[in-house]
Design a protein around this motif. Structure first.
Motif, PDB file in Angstrom:
ATOM      1  N   CYS A  23       0.851  -1.193   0.000  1.00  0.00           N
ATOM      2  CA  CYS A  23       0.000   0.000   0.000  1.00  0.00           C
ATOM      3  C   CYS A  23       0.880   1.234   0.000  1.00  0.00           C
ATOM      4  CB  CYS A  23      -0.906   0.027   1.230  1.00  0.00           C
ATOM      5  SG  CYS A  23      -2.197  -1.206   1.164  1.00  0.00           S
ATOM      6  N   ILE A  25       0.686   5.411   0.532  1.00  0.00           N
ATOM      7  CA  ILE A  25      -0.109   6.531   1.028  1.00  0.00           C
ATOM      8  C   ILE A  25       0.669   7.807   0.720  1.00  0.00           C
ATOM      9  CG2 ILE A  25      -1.276   7.572   2.997  1.00  0.00           C
ATOM     10  CD1 ILE A  25      -0.123   3.996   3.246  1.00  0.00           C
ATOM     11  N   SER A  49      -1.707  -0.929  -4.023  1.00  0.00           N
ATOM     12  CA  SER A  49      -2.872  -0.065  -3.868  1.00  0.00           C
ATOM     13  C   SER A  49      -2.382   1.310  -3.425  1.00  0.00           C
ATOM     14  CB  SER A  49      -3.819  -0.611  -2.795  1.00  0.00           C
ATOM     15  OG  SER A  49      -4.197  -1.930  -3.095  1.00  0.00           O
ATOM     16  N   PHE A  51      -3.314   5.238  -2.025  1.00  0.00           N
ATOM     17  CA  PHE A  51      -4.297   6.024  -1.276  1.00  0.00           C
ATOM     18  C   PHE A  51      -3.779   7.448  -1.119  1.00  0.00           C
ATOM     19  CE2 PHE A  51      -4.558   1.637   0.099  1.00  0.00           C
ATOM     20  CZ  PHE A  51      -5.909   1.364   0.010  1.00  0.00           C
ATOM     21  N   SER A  52      -4.669   8.420  -1.313  1.00  0.00           N
ATOM     22  CA  SER A  52      -4.247   9.814  -1.130  1.00  0.00           C
ATOM     23  C   SER A  52      -4.676  10.367   0.227  1.00  0.00           C
ATOM     24  CB  SER A  52      -4.800  10.688  -2.259  1.00  0.00           C
ATOM     25  OG  SER A  52      -6.206  10.656  -2.260  1.00  0.00           O
ATOM     26  N   THR A  56      -8.877   6.719   4.204  1.00  0.00           N
ATOM     27  CA  THR A  56      -9.226   5.683   3.225  1.00  0.00           C
ATOM     28  C   THR A  56      -8.309   4.479   3.387  1.00  0.00           C
ATOM     29  OG1 THR A  56      -9.786   7.480   1.708  1.00  0.00           O
ATOM     30  CG2 THR A  56      -9.688   5.283   0.781  1.00  0.00           C
ATOM     31  N   PHE A  57      -7.046   4.742   3.590  1.00  0.00           N
ATOM     32  CA  PHE A  57      -6.090   3.654   3.804  1.00  0.00           C
ATOM     33  C   PHE A  57      -6.459   2.851   5.048  1.00  0.00           C
ATOM     34  CE2 PHE A  57      -2.242   2.475   6.251  1.00  0.00           C
ATOM     35  CZ  PHE A  57      -1.873   1.379   5.497  1.00  0.00           C
ATOM     36  N   ASN A  60      -9.173   0.400   4.715  1.00  0.00           N
ATOM     37  CA  ASN A  60      -8.782  -0.779   3.947  1.00  0.00           C
ATOM     38  C   ASN A  60      -7.692  -1.597   4.629  1.00  0.00           C
ATOM     39  OD1 ASN A  60     -10.173  -0.755   1.164  1.00  0.00           O
ATOM     40  ND2 ASN A  60      -9.617   1.373   1.538  1.00  0.00           N
ATOM     41  N   SER A  78      -5.732  14.824   4.777  1.00  0.00           N
ATOM     42  CA  SER A  78      -5.453  13.445   5.148  1.00  0.00           C
ATOM     43  C   SER A  78      -5.864  13.112   6.585  1.00  0.00           C
ATOM     44  CB  SER A  78      -3.969  13.163   4.944  1.00  0.00           C
ATOM     45  OG  SER A  78      -3.774  11.802   4.760  1.00  0.00           O
TER      46      SER A  78
END
Length: 182
Positions: A23, A25, A49, A51-52, A56-57, A60, A78
Motif C-alpha cells: 500500500c 499513502i 494499492s 491512497f491519497s 481511506t487507507f 482498507n 489526510s
C-alpha cells in the motif's frame, strides 16, 4: 513425509508465486499515480494499492499489507500526520513493514521514524522510485527467506523427534526383551 512438512513446502511455493500486498499513502495524487505506475512496472509480483488520504487507507487496513509506503508529510485533507499514521499502522498491523517517503532530509525525522520501527526512510528525489522498488524487493526476499528458514527448522525438529522415537523404541526393546536385538 509429515503433513506439516508438505504444508510448509506448499506454503512457501504459494508465497513465492502470489503477489505481495503493498500500500502506498501519498497526498499528492499526481505523484501517487506516477509512483504506482513506476513501481508496478518494475516489480512483477506485486499487488499495489494507492491512497491519497490516511482515512481511506485505514478503512482498507483489514487486508493487512505486507508493505506500506507512507508519506511523512501528509496534508490537512489526510486527517492525520505521517507519524500518527505510522503509529496507527503499527498498532493495527504490526507485521507490516513500513517505508517512509518524505521530501525532507532531516536526521530528526529519520530518527523519529526509526524509533517507531520503520524499515526504511526514503527521500523524494530523482532515484526515489528506484530506491523504493529496491526496498520492496529486499523486504520480499527477507520474507521468503524467513519462511524457508522456519520450514527448515520444522523439518529438523521432525527428524530429531523421529530419531528420538527410534532410539526410545530400541531402548525399550532392549530393556524388556534383551535378546530381541541379537
Amino acid at each position: 513425509m509429515n503433513r506439516s512438512m508438505i504444508t510448509n513446502s506448499l506454503l512457501i511455493r504459494k508465497y513465492k508465486k502470489r503477489p505481495f500486498s503493498v500500500c502506498l499513502i501519498e497526498d499528492n495524487k499526481l505523484y501517487l499515480q506516477g509512483l504506482v505506475h513506476q513501481i508496478k512496472n518494475s516489480i512483477p509480483n506485486i499487488k499495489l494499492s494507492g491512497f491519497s488520504r490516511s482515512s481511506t487507507f485505514l478503512q482498507n487496513l483489514r487486508h493487512q499489507p505486507e508493505i506500506a509506503i507512507v508519506d511523512f508529510n501528509l496534508d490537512e485533507r489526510s486527517e492525520m500526520e505521517g507519524i500518527e499514521l505510522i503509529q496507527e499502522l503499527k498498532t493495527q498491523s504490526p507485521k507490516t513493514k513500513i517505508i517512509v517517503l518524505t521530501g525532507e532530509k532531516s536526521k530528526l525525522i529519520e530518527e523519529e521514524c526509526r524509533n517507531e520501527g520503520v524499515f526504511d526512510y526514503v527521500i523524494k528525489e530523482q532515484k526515489a522510485i528506484e530506491n523504493i522498488a529496491e526496498e520492496i524487493k529486499t523486504i520480499m526476499d527477507k520474507m521468503v527467506t524467513n519462511m524457508e528458514k522456519q520450514a527448515f527448522k520444522n523439518r529438523v525438529r521432525l527428524m530429531v523427534g523421529f530419531a528420538l522415537t527410534i532410539i526410545l523404541i530400541i531402548i525399550a526393546l532392549n530393556v524388556f526383551n534383551p535378546r530381541a536385538l541379537e
